[in-house]
Scaffold this motif. Structure first.
Motif, PDB file in Angstrom:
ATOM      1  N   ASN A  45       1.108  -0.949   0.276  1.00  0.00           N
ATOM      2  CA  ASN A  45      -0.102   0.010   0.118  1.00  0.00           C
ATOM      3  C   ASN A  45       0.559   1.085   0.789  1.00  0.00           C
ATOM      4  O   ASN A  45       0.299   2.147  -0.165  1.00  0.00           O
ATOM      5  CB  ASN A  45      -0.723   0.355   1.530  1.00  0.00           C
ATOM      6  CG  ASN A  45      -1.666  -0.668   1.135  1.00  0.00           C
ATOM      7  OD1 ASN A  45      -2.765  -1.122   0.814  1.00  0.00           O
ATOM      8  ND2 ASN A  45      -1.625  -1.915   1.854  1.00  0.00           N
ATOM      9  N   GLY A  46       1.855   1.634  -0.534  1.00  0.00           N
ATOM     10  CA  GLY A  46       2.647   2.406  -0.440  1.00  0.00           C
ATOM     11  C   GLY A  46       2.674   3.240  -0.798  1.00  0.00           C
ATOM     12  O   GLY A  46       2.349   4.618  -0.788  1.00  0.00           O
ATOM     13  N   SER A  47       2.133   3.544  -2.299  1.00  0.00           N
ATOM     14  CA  SER A  47       1.163   4.262  -3.166  1.00  0.00           C
ATOM     15  C   SER A  47      -0.031   5.626  -2.294  1.00  0.00           C
ATOM     16  O   SER A  47       0.043   6.102  -2.546  1.00  0.00           O
ATOM     17  CB  SER A  47       0.481   3.962  -4.367  1.00  0.00           C
ATOM     18  OG  SER A  47      -0.312   3.162  -4.545  1.00  0.00           O
ATOM     19  N   ALA A  48      -0.609   4.754  -0.867  1.00  0.00           N
ATOM     20  CA  ALA A  48      -1.713   5.328  -0.536  1.00  0.00           C
ATOM     21  C   ALA A  48      -1.092   6.041   1.482  1.00  0.00           C
ATOM     22  O   ALA A  48      -1.574   7.021   2.025  1.00  0.00           O
ATOM     23  CB  ALA A  48      -2.830   4.369   0.022  1.00  0.00           C
ATOM     24  N   LEU A  49       0.435   5.355   1.625  1.00  0.00           N
ATOM     25  CA  LEU A  49       0.653   5.726   3.186  1.00  0.00           C
ATOM     26  C   LEU A  49       1.338   6.988   2.912  1.00  0.00           C
ATOM     27  O   LEU A  49       2.059   7.344   1.798  1.00  0.00           O
ATOM     28  CB  LEU A  49       1.820   4.991   2.936  1.00  0.00           C
ATOM     29  CG  LEU A  49       1.186   3.753   3.199  1.00  0.00           C
ATOM     30  CD1 LEU A  49       2.382   2.146   4.405  1.00  0.00           C
ATOM     31  CD2 LEU A  49      -0.118   3.028   4.498  1.00  0.00           C
ATOM     32  N   ARG A  50       0.939   7.768   3.773  1.00  0.00           N
ATOM     33  CA  ARG A  50       1.541   9.347   3.655  1.00  0.00           C
ATOM     34  C   ARG A  50       2.484   9.294   5.210  1.00  0.00           C
ATOM     35  O   ARG A  50       2.899  10.716   5.692  1.00  0.00           O
ATOM     36  CB  ARG A  50       0.572  10.815   3.895  1.00  0.00           C
ATOM     37  CG  ARG A  50      -0.437  10.363   2.466  1.00  0.00           C
ATOM     38  CD  ARG A  50       0.987  10.961   1.382  1.00  0.00           C
ATOM     39  NE  ARG A  50       0.358  10.782   0.104  1.00  0.00           N
ATOM     40  CZ  ARG A  50       0.179   9.711  -0.616  1.00  0.00           C
ATOM     41  NH1 ARG A  50       0.546   8.388  -0.631  1.00  0.00           N
ATOM     42  NH2 ARG A  50      -0.527   9.641  -1.257  1.00  0.00           N
ATOM     43  N   GLY A  51       2.108   8.772   5.796  1.00  0.00           N
ATOM     44  CA  GLY A  51       2.528   8.481   7.440  1.00  0.00           C
ATOM     45  C   GLY A  51       2.831   6.909   8.079  1.00  0.00           C
ATOM     46  O   GLY A  51       2.156   6.805   8.013  1.00  0.00           O
ATOM     47  N   GLY A  52       3.455   7.756   8.829  1.00  0.00           N
ATOM     48  CA  GLY A  52       2.582   6.388  10.252  1.00  0.00           C
ATOM     49  C   GLY A  52       3.889   5.971  11.011  1.00  0.00           C
ATOM     50  O   GLY A  52       5.209   6.758  11.169  1.00  0.00           O
ATOM     51  N   GLY A  53       3.102   5.326  12.157  1.00  0.00           N
ATOM     52  CA  GLY A  53       4.803   4.800  13.494  1.00  0.00           C
ATOM     53  C   GLY A  53       4.038   4.510  14.510  1.00  0.00           C
ATOM     54  O   GLY A  53       2.656   3.859  14.619  1.00  0.00           O
ATOM     55  N   GLN A  54       4.602   3.620  14.465  1.00  0.00           N
ATOM     56  CA  GLN A  54       4.251   3.188  16.395  1.00  0.00           C
ATOM     57  C   GLN A  54       4.661   4.475  17.393  1.00  0.00           C
ATOM     58  O   GLN A  54       5.660   3.883  16.645  1.00  0.00           O
ATOM     59  CB  GLN A  54       5.603   1.750  16.531  1.00  0.00           C
ATOM     60  CG  GLN A  54       4.830   0.727  17.824  1.00  0.00           C
ATOM     61  CD  GLN A  54       6.260  -0.668  17.418  1.00  0.00           C
ATOM     62  OE1 GLN A  54       6.567  -0.726  16.807  1.00  0.00           O
ATOM     63  NE2 GLN A  54       5.957  -1.388  18.323  1.00  0.00           N
ATOM     64  N   LEU A  55       3.960   3.545  18.406  1.00  0.00           N
ATOM     65  CA  LEU A  55       3.765   4.527  19.252  1.00  0.00           C
ATOM     66  C   LEU A  55       4.469   3.498  21.075  1.00  0.00           C
ATOM     67  O   LEU A  55       4.047   2.508  20.240  1.00  0.00           O
ATOM     68  CB  LEU A  55       2.624   4.671  20.251  1.00  0.00           C
ATOM     69  CG  LEU A  55       1.611   5.708  18.863  1.00  0.00           C
ATOM     70  CD1 LEU A  55       0.342   5.983  19.392  1.00  0.00           C
ATOM     71  CD2 LEU A  55       2.507   6.431  19.144  1.00  0.00           C
ATOM     72  N   ASP A  56       5.238   4.229  21.255  1.00  0.00           N
ATOM     73  CA  ASP A  56       6.192   3.874  22.575  1.00  0.00           C
ATOM     74  C   ASP A  56       4.300   3.055  23.623  1.00  0.00           C
ATOM     75  O   ASP A  56       4.152   3.758  23.214  1.00  0.00           O
ATOM     76  CB  ASP A  56       6.905   4.136  23.877  1.00  0.00           C
ATOM     77  CG  ASP A  56       7.473   3.438  24.310  1.00  0.00           C
ATOM     78  OD1 ASP A  56       7.379   2.186  24.711  1.00  0.00           O
ATOM     79  OD2 ASP A  56       8.951   3.893  24.869  1.00  0.00           O
ATOM     80  N   GLY A  57       4.484   2.134  24.427  1.00  0.00           N
ATOM     81  CA  GLY A  57       3.733   1.671  25.554  1.00  0.00           C
ATOM     82  C   GLY A  57       2.849   3.082  25.940  1.00  0.00           C
ATOM     83  O   GLY A  57       3.937   4.222  26.633  1.00  0.00           O
ATOM     84  N   SER A  58       1.632   2.362  26.304  1.00  0.00           N
ATOM     85  CA  SER A  58       0.585   3.497  27.320  1.00  0.00           C
ATOM     86  C   SER A  58       1.209   3.901  28.203  1.00  0.00           C
ATOM     87  O   SER A  58       1.006   5.662  28.953  1.00  0.00           O
ATOM     88  CB  SER A  58      -0.559   3.201  27.265  1.00  0.00           C
ATOM     89  OG  SER A  58      -0.448   2.062  28.113  1.00  0.00           O
ATOM     90  N   GLU A  59       2.362   3.347  28.768  1.00  0.00           N
ATOM     91  CA  GLU A  59       3.525   3.355  30.693  1.00  0.00           C
ATOM     92  C   GLU A  59       3.784   4.751  30.603  1.00  0.00           C
ATOM     93  O   GLU A  59       4.164   6.001  30.517  1.00  0.00           O
ATOM     94  CB  GLU A  59       3.837   2.646  31.182  1.00  0.00           C
ATOM     95  CG  GLU A  59       5.098   2.317  30.854  1.00  0.00           C
ATOM     96  CD  GLU A  59       4.548   0.969  29.712  1.00  0.00           C
ATOM     97  OE1 GLU A  59       5.804   1.091  28.574  1.00  0.00           O
ATOM     98  OE2 GLU A  59       3.744   1.250  28.517  1.00  0.00           O
TER      99      GLU A  59
END
Length: 123
Positions: A45-59
């Motif tokens: 889906n690279g052509s549709a992706l404009r950004g993203g990321g994994q978040l650190d834990g809720s703690e």
């Protein structure tokens, strides 16, 4: 907008929610496979992706709320106590909500699910 009121060609936020307790119980094999699945999702889906990321834990979260008197209250932790917390996100571009949902259905989320919202004014 179309007849349902959906934006035409716009950006959407795909929020990935996970149950952190399930991830904590993982022996690492699900995490490893999930990482591979996200790489495959990004390639597909690279052509549709404009950004993203994994978040650190809720703690590690810090919440800020207005105190109603012009100040702020800063607290450790998430905004709301829930079983599932936001663990990552993608910003995608799609022709309409149906296309955004089709892309979002491919987002790996073995310990939870995803939520899709259009960005106001196309982001």
């Amino acid at each position: 907008m179309d007849e349902r009121g959906d934006p035409q060609v716009g950006k959407y936020l795909v929020m990935i929610y996970d149950d952190e307790a399930k991830w904590a119980a993982d022996d690492g094999s699900v995490m490893e496979q999930n990482h591979k699945n996200h790489q495959a999702f990004a390639e597909t889906n690279g052509s549709a992706l404009r950004g993203g990321g994994q978040l650190d834990g809720s703690e590690t979260a810090t919440s800020i709320r207005s105190d109603g008197n012009g100040g702020y209250v800063v607290t450790d932790g998430t905004f709301a106590e829930t079983k599932e917390v936001m663990g990552g996100y993608y910003i995608i571009e799609a022709a309409d909500l149906d296309e955004a949902l089709a892309i979002a259905k491919q987002v790996p989320s073995p310990m939870g699910g995803v939520e899709v919202r259009p960005l106001v004014n196309g982001g």
